[in-house]
Design an enzyme around this catalytic site. Structure first.
Site, PDB file in Angstrom:
ATOM      1  N   ARG A   1       5.254   7.362  -1.057  1.00 31.18           N
ATOM      2  CA  ARG A   1       5.862   6.064  -1.403  1.00 31.18           C
ATOM      3  C   ARG A   1       7.211   6.270  -2.079  1.00 31.18           C
ATOM      4  NH1 ARG A   1       1.538   3.017  -4.838  1.00 31.18           N
ATOM      5  NH2 ARG A   1       2.969   1.271  -4.752  1.00 31.18           N
TER       6      ARG A   1
ATOM      7  N   ARG B   1      -8.131   6.266  -6.985  1.00 29.83           N
ATOM      8  CA  ARG B   1      -8.013   5.474  -5.763  1.00 29.83           C
ATOM      9  C   ARG B   1      -7.127   6.194  -4.762  1.00 29.83           C
ATOM     10  NH1 ARG B   1      -5.640  -0.364  -6.296  1.00 29.83           N
ATOM     11  NH2 ARG B   1      -3.924   1.107  -6.290  1.00 29.83           N
TER      12      ARG B   1
ATOM     13  N   ARG C   1      13.927  -4.700   0.931  1.00 30.67           N
ATOM     14  CA  ARG C   1      13.510  -3.322   0.769  1.00 30.67           C
ATOM     15  C   ARG C   1      14.497  -2.370   1.436  1.00 30.67           C
ATOM     16  NH1 ARG C   1       8.178  -2.043  -0.934  1.00 30.67           N
ATOM     17  NH2 ARG C   1       7.052  -3.945  -0.515  1.00 30.67           N
TER      18      ARG C   1
END
Ligand SMILES: [Zn+2]
Length: 224
Positions: free
Chosen positions: A174, A163, A91
């Site tokens: 994000r 959600r 990542r």
């Protein structure tokens, strides 16, 4: 080609997970999402699993070396003899460097890094349009898969909600983490001629087809 050691890269909502699962079936290779690897290591109580659990129990982030170690345990096993597909790792550039070092120790290297790209607008549209049923988690999409009656689950009639993960500000966060930490990997792997770009904005079948073509090209390059 002896091994197909692949990394999937791309923003959240690019369809990476879906494509990863398809690839796994097509290529008959193990597909590892990093979260799953850590959970499995903890569950199986491997040495690294025990170390990882200590961090997780304290609520700390599991350090890169521990994650790389857990992945190396899997890579250095019979199930990955023909290759593997990694999703969600590396990542960051330091993680990519740690992975490269570990692979070298094992006498292996990445074959390709598949970037499934999608614009921020597309990600917002895909993730932000999701509606999930409160009772059983059935997922709809206001644009791509709308319920018959707005706000109501077709299957069990319960209420459809956004959600927490799909709230615009959470998606935006994000995305900014992705741009800051993960996007530098694109250049990192491009420098090593490992990067292959795939347009994740297309329909899932078209993306799968482009992936297939890309992998076929890799095979041809390898034969020369
Ligand atoms: Zn439902």
């Amino acid at each position: 080609m002896n091994e197909l050691n692949l990394v999937l890269l791309g923003p959240p909502g690019s369809g990476k997970g879906t494509q990863g699962e398809r690839l796994q079936e097509d290529l008959d290779l193990p597909y590892w999402a990093t979260g799953d690897i850590l959970r499995a290591a903890v569950r199986d109580e491997t040495e690294l699993g025990k170390v990882a659990k200590e961090y997780m129990d304290r609520g700390d982030l599991v350090p890169d070396e521990v994650i790389v170690g857990a992945i190396a345990e899997r890579i250095d096993s019979a199930e990955a003899a023909d290759g593997f597909i990694l999703d969600g790792f590396p990542r960051t550039v330091p993680q990519a460097e740690a992975l490269a070092a570990k692979l070298e120790e094992l006498g292996r290297a990445l074959t390709a890094v598949l970037l499934i790209d999608a614009s921020d607008e597309e990600v917002m549209r895909r993730l932000g349009g999701r509606r999930t049923c409160v009772e059983n988690g059935h997922v709809f999409h206001i644009e791509f898969n709308p319920p018959e009656k707005q706000g109501v689950c077709d299957i069990d009639g319960s209420e459809l909600v956004v959600r927490d993960d799909d709230e615009p500000e959470v998606i935006a966060h994000r995305l900014s983490t992705y741009h800051e930490k993960t996007e530098p990997l694109i250049e990192f792997y491009d420098h090593q001629s490992l990067l292959r770009r795939i347009d994740g904005g297309a329909a899932p079948d078209a993306v799968a087809e482009e992936l297939r073509r890309t992998l076929a090209t890799l095979k041809i390059e390898d034969d020369f």
